[in-house]
Design a protein around this motif. Structure first.
Motif, PDB file in Angstrom:
ATOM      1  N   ASP A  77     -51.376  11.989  47.969  1.00  0.00           N
ATOM      2  CA  ASP A  77     -50.274  12.219  47.038  1.00  0.00           C
ATOM      3  C   ASP A  77     -48.954  11.602  47.503  1.00  0.00           C
ATOM      4  OD1 ASP A  77     -51.887  13.612  45.281  1.00  0.00           O
ATOM      5  OD2 ASP A  77     -51.485  15.547  46.242  1.00  0.00           O
ATOM      6  N   ASN A  78     -48.884  11.193  48.759  1.00  0.00           N
ATOM      7  CA  ASN A  78     -47.677  10.583  49.313  1.00  0.00           C
ATOM      8  C   ASN A  78     -48.117   9.473  50.278  1.00  0.00           C
ATOM      9  OD1 ASN A  78     -44.996  10.123  49.861  1.00  0.00           O
ATOM     10  ND2 ASN A  78     -44.863  11.734  51.399  1.00  0.00           N
ATOM     11  N   LEU A  79     -48.651   8.385  49.710  1.00  0.00           N
ATOM     12  CA  LEU A  79     -49.247   7.322  50.512  1.00  0.00           C
ATOM     13  C   LEU A  79     -48.237   6.616  51.404  1.00  0.00           C
ATOM     14  CD1 LEU A  79     -51.572   5.645  47.855  1.00  0.00           C
ATOM     15  CD2 LEU A  79     -52.280   7.025  49.820  1.00  0.00           C
ATOM     16  N   PRO A  80     -48.641   6.289  52.638  1.00  0.00           N
ATOM     17  CA  PRO A  80     -47.790   5.478  53.498  1.00  0.00           C
ATOM     18  C   PRO A  80     -47.552   4.105  52.852  1.00  0.00           C
ATOM     19  CG  PRO A  80     -49.564   6.496  54.762  1.00  0.00           C
ATOM     20  CD  PRO A  80     -49.857   6.747  53.321  1.00  0.00           C
ATOM     21  N   GLU A  81     -46.402   3.503  53.119  1.00  0.00           N
ATOM     22  CA  GLU A  81     -46.026   2.234  52.493  1.00  0.00           C
ATOM     23  C   GLU A  81     -47.065   1.138  52.730  1.00  0.00           C
ATOM     24  OE1 GLU A  81     -44.135  -0.196  50.022  1.00  0.00           O
ATOM     25  OE2 GLU A  81     -43.650   1.918  50.319  1.00  0.00           O
ATOM     26  N   LEU A 128     -51.291  -2.406  50.540  1.00  0.00           N
ATOM     27  CA  LEU A 128     -52.694  -2.812  50.555  1.00  0.00           C
ATOM     28  C   LEU A 128     -53.330  -2.618  49.187  1.00  0.00           C
ATOM     29  CD1 LEU A 128     -55.396  -3.567  51.969  1.00  0.00           C
ATOM     30  CD2 LEU A 128     -55.617  -1.119  52.519  1.00  0.00           C
ATOM     31  N   ARG A 129     -53.150  -1.452  48.617  1.00  0.00           N
ATOM     32  CA  ARG A 129     -53.744  -1.172  47.300  1.00  0.00           C
ATOM     33  C   ARG A 129     -53.162  -2.089  46.223  1.00  0.00           C
ATOM     34  NH1 ARG A 129     -54.657   5.359  46.749  1.00  0.00           N
ATOM     35  NH2 ARG A 129     -56.193   5.551  48.434  1.00  0.00           N
ATOM     36  N   ALA A 130     -51.884  -2.406  46.332  1.00  0.00           N
ATOM     37  CA  ALA A 130     -51.265  -3.316  45.353  1.00  0.00           C
ATOM     38  C   ALA A 130     -51.883  -4.707  45.450  1.00  0.00           C
ATOM     39  CB  ALA A 130     -49.752  -3.387  45.572  1.00  0.00           C
ATOM     40  N   ARG A 131     -52.116  -5.179  46.672  1.00  0.00           N
ATOM     41  CA  ARG A 131     -52.750  -6.495  46.839  1.00  0.00           C
ATOM     42  C   ARG A 131     -54.162  -6.503  46.260  1.00  0.00           C
ATOM     43  NH1 ARG A 131     -50.629  -7.301  52.817  1.00  0.00           N
ATOM     44  NH2 ARG A 131     -48.617  -8.211  52.319  1.00  0.00           N
ATOM     45  N   VAL A 132     -54.908  -5.442  46.521  1.00  0.00           N
ATOM     46  CA  VAL A 132     -56.267  -5.349  45.978  1.00  0.00           C
ATOM     47  C   VAL A 132     -56.217  -5.267  44.456  1.00  0.00           C
ATOM     48  CG1 VAL A 132     -58.328  -3.882  45.858  1.00  0.00           C
ATOM     49  CG2 VAL A 132     -57.273  -4.383  48.071  1.00  0.00           C
ATOM     50  N   PRO A 147     -57.988   3.226  42.264  1.00  0.00           N
ATOM     51  CA  PRO A 147     -58.702   3.038  40.995  1.00  0.00           C
ATOM     52  C   PRO A 147     -59.009   1.575  40.685  1.00  0.00           C
ATOM     53  CG  PRO A 147     -56.413   3.651  40.588  1.00  0.00           C
ATOM     54  CD  PRO A 147     -56.627   3.740  42.068  1.00  0.00           C
ATOM     55  N   ALA A 148     -58.372   0.636  41.391  1.00  0.00           N
ATOM     56  CA  ALA A 148     -58.586  -0.790  41.136  1.00  0.00           C
ATOM     57  C   ALA A 148     -59.827  -1.328  41.837  1.00  0.00           C
ATOM     58  CB  ALA A 148     -57.363  -1.585  41.586  1.00  0.00           C
ATOM     59  N   PHE A 149     -60.372  -0.587  42.796  1.00  0.00           N
ATOM     60  CA  PHE A 149     -61.472  -1.127  43.589  1.00  0.00           C
ATOM     61  C   PHE A 149     -62.831  -1.130  42.870  1.00  0.00           C
ATOM     62  CE2 PHE A 149     -64.642  -1.563  46.833  1.00  0.00           C
ATOM     63  CZ  PHE A 149     -64.092  -2.519  47.670  1.00  0.00           C
ATOM     64  N   PRO A 150     -63.230  -0.063  42.215  1.00  0.00           N
ATOM     65  CA  PRO A 150     -64.554  -0.080  41.573  1.00  0.00           C
ATOM     66  C   PRO A 150     -64.704  -1.234  40.585  1.00  0.00           C
ATOM     67  CG  PRO A 150     -63.697   2.153  41.633  1.00  0.00           C
ATOM     68  CD  PRO A 150     -62.572   1.236  42.065  1.00  0.00           C
TER      69      PRO A 150
END
Length: 159
Positions: A31-35, A40-44, A76-79
């Motif tokens: 709920d409070n992801l490290p930067e 990383l998730r944005a790049r993926v 949610p972008a990975f699957p």
């Protein structure tokens, strides 16, 4: 233009990645992801597909790379993301098998024709030299074409 994000499992100084800087996976931080994890998730998320190359340590996936994958489980972008696996050593079959199992569990779309093993042990690591190596050139071209085709097919299905 297609965006193919490369993820390297190596922490060597000649490797281009930041997996060694990621915090240890902790689902309580969801709920409070490290930067670094947000980045990383944005790049993926921005990538149309992934090209993963990961070494084998002690017959498995290196801990730092598995840590990165654990952080992507909640993304949610990975699957369904098309994935190519480039293995640089025929001896690293245990890690490759473990990596496939983890990625299938994460609902990645592994593209079998884009999952290749090249014999790069003892060869120059310069990308131009690898691409020009007559033994590597064709498998690389075929694998890259396969991941491109999978991305194009996936993106046309979304429309």
């Amino acid at each position: 233009m297609l965006r193919l994000l490369t993820l390297s499992g190596s922490l060597r100084s000649t490797s281009y990645n930041q997996i060694g800087e990621l915090p240890h996976f902790n689902p309580d931080l969801e709920d409070n992801l490290p930067e670094k994890i947000v980045e990383l998730r944005a790049r993926v998320n921005q990538a149309d597909g992934l090209l993963i190359s990961c070494p084998e340590y002690a017959r498995g996936i290196p801990g730092s790379f598995k840590n990165m994958l654990d952080w992507l489980v909640g993304s949610p972008a990975f699957p369904g993301k098309p994935v190519a696996l480039f293995n640089t050593s025929p001896r690293a079959s245990a890690a490759q098998a473990a990596l496939k199992l983890v990625l299938e569990t994460m609902s990645a779309m592994l593209v079998p024709e884009a999952c290749i093993t090249l014999q790069l042990l003892g060869k120059p690591t310069d990308p131009i030299a690898i691409a020009n190596d007559p033994v590597c050139r064709e498998p690389l071209k075929q694998a890259l074409q396969a991941i491109i085709d999978a991305i194009l097919m996936t993106s046309s299905e979304v429309r």
